[in-house]
Design an enzyme around this catalytic site. Structure first.
Site, PDB file in Angstrom:
ATOM      1  N   GLU A   1       0.847  -1.182   0.000  1.00  0.00           N
ATOM      2  CA  GLU A   1       0.000   0.000   0.000  1.00  0.00           C
ATOM      3  C   GLU A   1       0.890   1.242   0.000  1.00  0.00           C
ATOM      4  O   GLU A   1       1.977   1.242   0.575  1.00  0.00           O
ATOM      5  CB  GLU A   1      -0.879  -0.008   1.252  1.00  0.00           C
ATOM      6  CG  GLU A   1      -1.792   1.194   1.402  1.00  0.00           C
ATOM      7  CD  GLU A   1      -2.576   1.156   2.713  1.00  0.00           C
ATOM      8  OE1 GLU A   1      -3.643   1.782   2.767  1.00  0.00           O
ATOM      9  OE2 GLU A   1      -2.115   0.499   3.672  1.00  0.00           O
TER      10      GLU A   1
ATOM     11  N   LYS B   1      -9.853   1.875  -2.100  1.00  0.00           N
ATOM     12  CA  LYS B   1     -10.049   1.325  -0.760  1.00  0.00           C
ATOM     13  C   LYS B   1     -11.427   1.653  -0.189  1.00  0.00           C
ATOM     14  O   LYS B   1     -11.825   2.819  -0.113  1.00  0.00           O
ATOM     15  CB  LYS B   1      -8.951   1.870   0.158  1.00  0.00           C
ATOM     16  CG  LYS B   1      -8.874   1.235   1.535  1.00  0.00           C
ATOM     17  CD  LYS B   1      -7.674   1.814   2.283  1.00  0.00           C
ATOM     18  CE  LYS B   1      -7.428   1.146   3.616  1.00  0.00           C
ATOM     19  NZ  LYS B   1      -6.236   1.725   4.291  1.00  0.00           N
TER      20      LYS B   1
ATOM     21  N   CYS C   1      -5.244  -3.292   2.734  1.00  0.00           N
ATOM     22  CA  CYS C   1      -4.945  -3.089   4.147  1.00  0.00           C
ATOM     23  C   CYS C   1      -6.144  -3.241   5.090  1.00  0.00           C
ATOM     24  O   CYS C   1      -6.525  -4.356   5.431  1.00  0.00           O
ATOM     25  CB  CYS C   1      -4.282  -1.725   4.335  1.00  0.00           C
ATOM     26  SG  CYS C   1      -3.386  -1.561   5.912  1.00  0.00           S
TER      27      CYS C   1
END
Length: 240
Positions: free
Chosen positions: A5, A78, A120
């Protein structure tokens, strides 16, 4: 090649984040990755920043897939943003500067099978990888930058859980070490099998650049799914 990331940069402040962000067309980093992917016939997954929508005053946290021909063929934004305030530990409100994504993208064909992209903090929400598995995902990538306290407590457990419940390979390239005086990442990049085994792990000592490799065996994945099928009771609860 799977990169973490925010592999383009990790900033010291919101102002620095805004000053450094570039579109994929204007980013020297992304341009370089595309060039190297084509040169070496190597697909690359990388977490990057992109400019947010006009007037949003935020940036996007995205994961891109660059094909072995140097083309960006998937771009995931995300969904779940990191919000945490641990006593004597990390404090973060990613939503202050990051714009939420609003879409689960379908898995896509790659040299290592059908890949689904997440990032993540998405790791803590099993609903999305279960949806990706239902859509045929064989590999799920989680480019990450876990904090040290949350990494020590949850990183391997979450990765193995997501692999077991989806019966997919989980690949998690993770930022490691000190970025600045306020930011340290846990590291310990891992590759997990569809049976939940840790196939490869970086040591996380931060002393030298690290890389791990493994073989993605789709015949093993098919064997696991056939011998231990997960029949969801969607007559009782909603399908994800």
């Amino acid at each position: 090649l799977f990169l973490p990331e925010a592999s383009d940069y990790i900033s010291h402040s919101a102002q620095e984040t805004f000053s450094l962000v570039r579109s994929v067309e204007d980013s020297e980093y992304v341009t370089g990755l595309r060039r190297e992917a084509k040169k070496h016939n190597l697909a690359i997954n990388a977490g990057i920043h992109e400019p947010g929508e006009i007037n949003s005053r935020k940036v996007k946290n995205t994961s891109i897939w660059i094909s072995e021909h140097g083309e960006i063929i998937q771009r995931y934004q995300k969904l779940h943003l990191f919000e945490m305030d641990i006593p004597n530990g990390p404090r973060a409100r990613e939503s202050d500067i990051i714009e939420e994504g609003n879409e689960i993208l379908p898995p896509f064909q790659t040299p290592v099978g059908l890949v689904g992209l997440l990032i993540c903090f998405d790791l803590r929400f099993p609903e999305v990888p279960i949806s990706l598995k239902r859509q045929g995902a064989q590999v799920i990538a989680y480019p990450s930058a876990f904090t040290v306290p949350t990494g020590k407590a949850h990183w391997e457990t979450l990765l193995r859980a997501r692999a077991i419940e989806t019966q997919t390979y989980v690949i998690a390239a993770a930022q490691a070490g000190h970025h600045n005086k306020n930011r340290v990442s846990y590291g310990h990049s891992m590759i997990i099998s569809p049976w939940g085994e840790v196939l490869a792990e970086m040591p996380g000592d931060f002393e030298t650049p690290e890389i791990v490799t493994t073989v993605i065996d789709l015949s093993l994945l098919r064997h696991i799914r056939k011998s231990a099928p997960l029949h969801r009771r969607t007559d009782i609860y909603p399908e994800l």
